[in-house]
Design a protein around this motif. Structure first.
Motif, PDB file in Angstrom:
ATOM      1  N   LEU A  38       0.837  -1.194   0.000  1.00 48.98           N
ATOM      2  CA  LEU A  38       0.000   0.000   0.000  1.00 48.98           C
ATOM      3  C   LEU A  38       0.874   1.247   0.000  1.00 48.98           C
ATOM      4  O   LEU A  38       1.881   1.300   0.709  1.00 48.98           O
ATOM      5  N   MET A  39       0.513   2.237  -0.802  1.00 43.94           N
ATOM      6  CA  MET A  39       1.147   3.544  -0.754  1.00 43.94           C
ATOM      7  C   MET A  39       0.284   4.482   0.083  1.00 43.94           C
ATOM      8  O   MET A  39      -0.948   4.492  -0.066  1.00 43.94           O
ATOM      9  N   VAL A  40       0.923   5.272   0.949  1.00 42.30           N
ATOM     10  CA  VAL A  40       0.204   6.265   1.750  1.00 42.30           C
ATOM     11  C   VAL A  40       0.894   7.600   1.517  1.00 42.30           C
ATOM     12  O   VAL A  40       1.953   7.866   2.076  1.00 42.30           O
ATOM     13  N   CYS A  45      -3.424  10.631  -5.812  1.00 43.04           N
ATOM     14  CA  CYS A  45      -3.225   9.252  -6.265  1.00 43.04           C
ATOM     15  C   CYS A  45      -2.623   9.219  -7.670  1.00 43.04           C
ATOM     16  O   CYS A  45      -1.766   8.390  -7.962  1.00 43.04           O
ATOM     17  N   MET A  46      -3.060  10.123  -8.538  1.00 41.32           N
ATOM     18  CA  MET A  46      -2.538  10.133  -9.903  1.00 41.32           C
ATOM     19  C   MET A  46      -1.050  10.481  -9.932  1.00 41.32           C
ATOM     20  O   MET A  46      -0.280   9.887 -10.686  1.00 41.32           O
ATOM     21  N   ARG A  47      -0.647  11.459  -9.124  1.00 41.99           N
ATOM     22  CA  ARG A  47       0.780  11.800  -9.088  1.00 41.99           C
ATOM     23  C   ARG A  47       1.605  10.609  -8.615  1.00 41.99           C
ATOM     24  O   ARG A  47       2.649  10.289  -9.174  1.00 41.99           O
ATOM     25  N   ILE A  48       1.127   9.933  -7.572  1.00 43.95           N
ATOM     26  CA  ILE A  48       1.836   8.776  -7.042  1.00 43.95           C
ATOM     27  C   ILE A  48       1.867   7.657  -8.084  1.00 43.95           C
ATOM     28  O   ILE A  48       2.907   7.017  -8.294  1.00 43.95           O
ATOM     29  N   PHE A  55       3.075   0.986 -11.123  1.00 47.22           N
ATOM     30  CA  PHE A  55       3.241  -0.226 -10.307  1.00 47.22           C
ATOM     31  C   PHE A  55       1.890  -0.643  -9.722  1.00 47.22           C
ATOM     32  O   PHE A  55       1.145   0.194  -9.205  1.00 47.22           O
ATOM     33  N   PRO A  56       1.543  -1.940  -9.792  1.00 44.77           N
ATOM     34  CA  PRO A  56       0.230  -2.393  -9.306  1.00 44.77           C
ATOM     35  C   PRO A  56       0.154  -2.411  -7.783  1.00 44.77           C
ATOM     36  O   PRO A  56       0.668  -3.318  -7.125  1.00 44.77           O
ATOM     37  N   ILE A  57      -0.485  -1.404  -7.219  1.00 46.19           N
ATOM     38  CA  ILE A  57      -0.526  -1.256  -5.768  1.00 46.19           C
ATOM     39  C   ILE A  57      -1.709  -0.374  -5.386  1.00 46.19           C
ATOM     40  O   ILE A  57      -2.109   0.505  -6.165  1.00 46.19           O
ATOM     41  N   ASP A  58      -2.305  -0.613  -4.229  1.00 43.66           N
ATOM     42  CA  ASP A  58      -3.326   0.300  -3.713  1.00 43.66           C
ATOM     43  C   ASP A  58      -2.651   1.609  -3.327  1.00 43.66           C
ATOM     44  O   ASP A  58      -1.533   1.616  -2.801  1.00 43.66           O
ATOM     45  N   ILE A  59      -3.334   2.730  -3.561  1.00 45.25           N
ATOM     46  CA  ILE A  59      -2.755   4.040  -3.297  1.00 45.25           C
ATOM     47  C   ILE A  59      -3.718   4.901  -2.488  1.00 45.25           C
ATOM     48  O   ILE A  59      -4.873   5.083  -2.871  1.00 45.25           O
ATOM     49  N   ILE A  60      -3.236   5.406  -1.363  1.00 48.13           N
ATOM     50  CA  ILE A  60      -3.938   6.425  -0.593  1.00 48.13           C
ATOM     51  C   ILE A  60      -3.279   7.755  -0.932  1.00 48.13           C
ATOM     52  O   ILE A  60      -2.056   7.886  -0.857  1.00 48.13           O
ATOM     53  N   GLY A  61      -4.066   8.735  -1.324  1.00 54.68           N
ATOM     54  CA  GLY A  61      -3.533  10.042  -1.672  1.00 54.68           C
ATOM     55  C   GLY A  61      -4.132  11.152  -0.823  1.00 54.68           C
ATOM     56  O   GLY A  61      -5.153  10.960  -0.157  1.00 54.68           O
ATOM     57  N   ALA A  68      -7.285   4.797  -4.279  1.00 60.76           N
ATOM     58  CA  ALA A  68      -7.368   4.241  -5.632  1.00 60.76           C
ATOM     59  C   ALA A  68      -6.648   2.906  -5.688  1.00 60.76           C
ATOM     60  O   ALA A  68      -5.820   2.582  -4.828  1.00 60.76           O
ATOM     61  N   LYS A  69      -6.957   2.141  -6.730  1.00 63.76           N
ATOM     62  CA  LYS A  69      -6.280   0.887  -6.985  1.00 63.76           C
ATOM     63  C   LYS A  69      -5.571   0.972  -8.333  1.00 63.76           C
ATOM     64  O   LYS A  69      -6.144   1.452  -9.321  1.00 63.76           O
ATOM     65  N   SER A  70      -4.331   0.495  -8.352  1.00 62.32           N
ATOM     66  CA  SER A  70      -3.532   0.487  -9.575  1.00 62.32           C
ATOM     67  C   SER A  70      -3.352  -0.961 -10.020  1.00 62.32           C
ATOM     68  O   SER A  70      -2.867  -1.798  -9.255  1.00 62.32           O
ATOM     69  N   ALA A  71      -3.761  -1.249 -11.266  1.00 63.73           N
ATOM     70  CA  ALA A  71      -3.623  -2.604 -11.805  1.00 63.73           C
ATOM     71  C   ALA A  71      -3.611  -2.537 -13.322  1.00 63.73           C
ATOM     72  O   ALA A  71      -4.325  -1.727 -13.934  1.00 63.73           O
ATOM     73  N   ASN A  72      -2.779  -3.382 -13.913  1.00 65.20           N
ATOM     74  CA  ASN A  72      -2.697  -3.471 -15.382  1.00 65.20           C
ATOM     75  C   ASN A  72      -2.419  -2.122 -16.045  1.00 65.20           C
ATOM     76  O   ASN A  72      -2.942  -1.810 -17.119  1.00 65.20           O
ATOM     77  N   GLY A  73      -1.609  -1.315 -15.360  1.00 66.55           N
ATOM     78  CA  GLY A  73      -1.231  -0.027 -15.923  1.00 66.55           C
ATOM     79  C   GLY A  73      -2.305   1.035 -15.873  1.00 66.55           C
ATOM     80  O   GLY A  73      -2.164   2.092 -16.497  1.00 66.55           O
ATOM     81  N   GLU A  74      -3.396   0.782 -15.147  1.00 67.70           N
ATOM     82  CA  GLU A  74      -4.481   1.745 -15.046  1.00 67.70           C
ATOM     83  C   GLU A  74      -4.785   2.052 -13.587  1.00 67.70           C
ATOM     84  O   GLU A  74      -4.592   1.212 -12.706  1.00 67.70           O
ATOM     85  N   LEU A  75      -5.264   3.257 -13.352  1.00 66.73           N
ATOM     86  CA  LEU A  75      -5.615   3.697 -12.007  1.00 66.73           C
ATOM     87  C   LEU A  75      -7.129   3.841 -11.893  1.00 66.73           C
ATOM     88  O   LEU A  75      -7.767   4.513 -12.713  1.00 66.73           O
ATOM     89  N   THR A  76      -7.708   3.205 -10.876  1.00 69.23           N
ATOM     90  CA  THR A  76      -9.143   3.304 -10.628  1.00 69.23           C
ATOM     91  C   THR A  76      -9.361   4.042  -9.316  1.00 69.23           C
ATOM     92  O   THR A  76      -8.996   3.548  -8.243  1.00 69.23           O
TER      93      THR A  76
END
Length: 236
Positions: A38-40, A45-48, A55-61, A68-76
């Motif tokens: 997890l990123m905190v 989230c987009m900048r991170i 990198f496929p990882i959950d992101i707290i911004g 947000a969740k990062s997977a397959n090169g996309e951010l949700t």
């Protein structure tokens, strides 16, 4: 039993505002084989996401205002909270007063930066300051820590951080990294004793300080180029 690793970005995994390097990326990939990552972050989230190279990882911004969740090169983006500044004129007035009191009246660009999220940046050298000047301004943070308490009092509705190289960052209360990490744990079924947080900014006014002084296990990373050493017990 450790189940998850949470990370700060700048100064912990990378140099400030620079892309995640191949060495530390491989370390994260190895760690992800056994643990949830997890990123905190303080930034969006987009900048991170961009700085992490997708990198496929959950992101707290934004200190927990975004998730947000990062997977397959996309951010949700899953959560995006906004707390509008109630009185911009008062913020401008207080920052101008601090500039005049402490001799920071010469600056490039804007006096203050209002972010869409509701976060505020007091850029002591201005929003258009040259990077070299910012890096040279207060490397040991003594200049800003000298009046950090006064900034906290003036902006009591915000959690105030000695941010970057030459600014103060402010997030609407209750948002800070401890609040964000605690919320993530409750939403995802993790206990505080199952998470290790790695960060470098844990001194007075640092944006990792709230986690450092909490019940989460804190892994102090004082040199991002030695990340593998700091994580060695869990990389075996």
């Amino acid at each position: 039993m450790i189940r998850a690793f949470a990370f700060d970005l700048d100064g912990t995994l990378t140099q400030h505002r620079t892309p995640l390097g191949d060495t530390n990326r491989r370390i994260l990939e190895k760690l992800a084989e056994k643990y949830t990552l997890l990123m905190v972050g303080a930034g969006s989230c987009m900048r991170i996401f961009k700085q992490m190279g997708g990198f496929p990882i959950d992101i707290i911004g934004n200190y927990g205002m975004q998730y947000a969740k990062s997977a397959n090169g996309e951010l949700t983006l899953i959560r995006d909270s906004v707390v509008p500044c109630a009185d911009r004129d008062a913020v401008e007035k207080n920052i101008t007063m601090l500039r005049e009191k402490y001799g920071f009246t010469e600056f490039a660009g804007d006096n203050v930066e209002f972010h869409d999220s509701g976060c505020i940046t007091f850029p002591i050298l201005g929003t258009q300051a040259v990077q070299a000047d910012k890096l040279a301004f207060d490397p040991d943070r003594k200049k800003r820590r000298a009046f950090y308490g006064e900034v906290c009092e003036l902006f009591s509705d915000y959690n105030v951080f000695v941010g970057g190289s030459s600014s103060f960052d402010m997030a609407p209360k209750p948002f800070n990294k401890y609040y964000a990490l605690d919320l993530w744990c409750r939403e995802n079924g993790f206990g505080h004793d199952e998470v290790v947080f790695s960060g470098d900014d844990y001194g007075i006014g640092g944006n990792d300080e709230s986690v450092y002084h909490s019940d989460f296990r804190f892994n102090c990373v004082d040199d991002y180029t030695r990340l593998e050493e700091y994580l060695a017990p869990w990389l075996k």
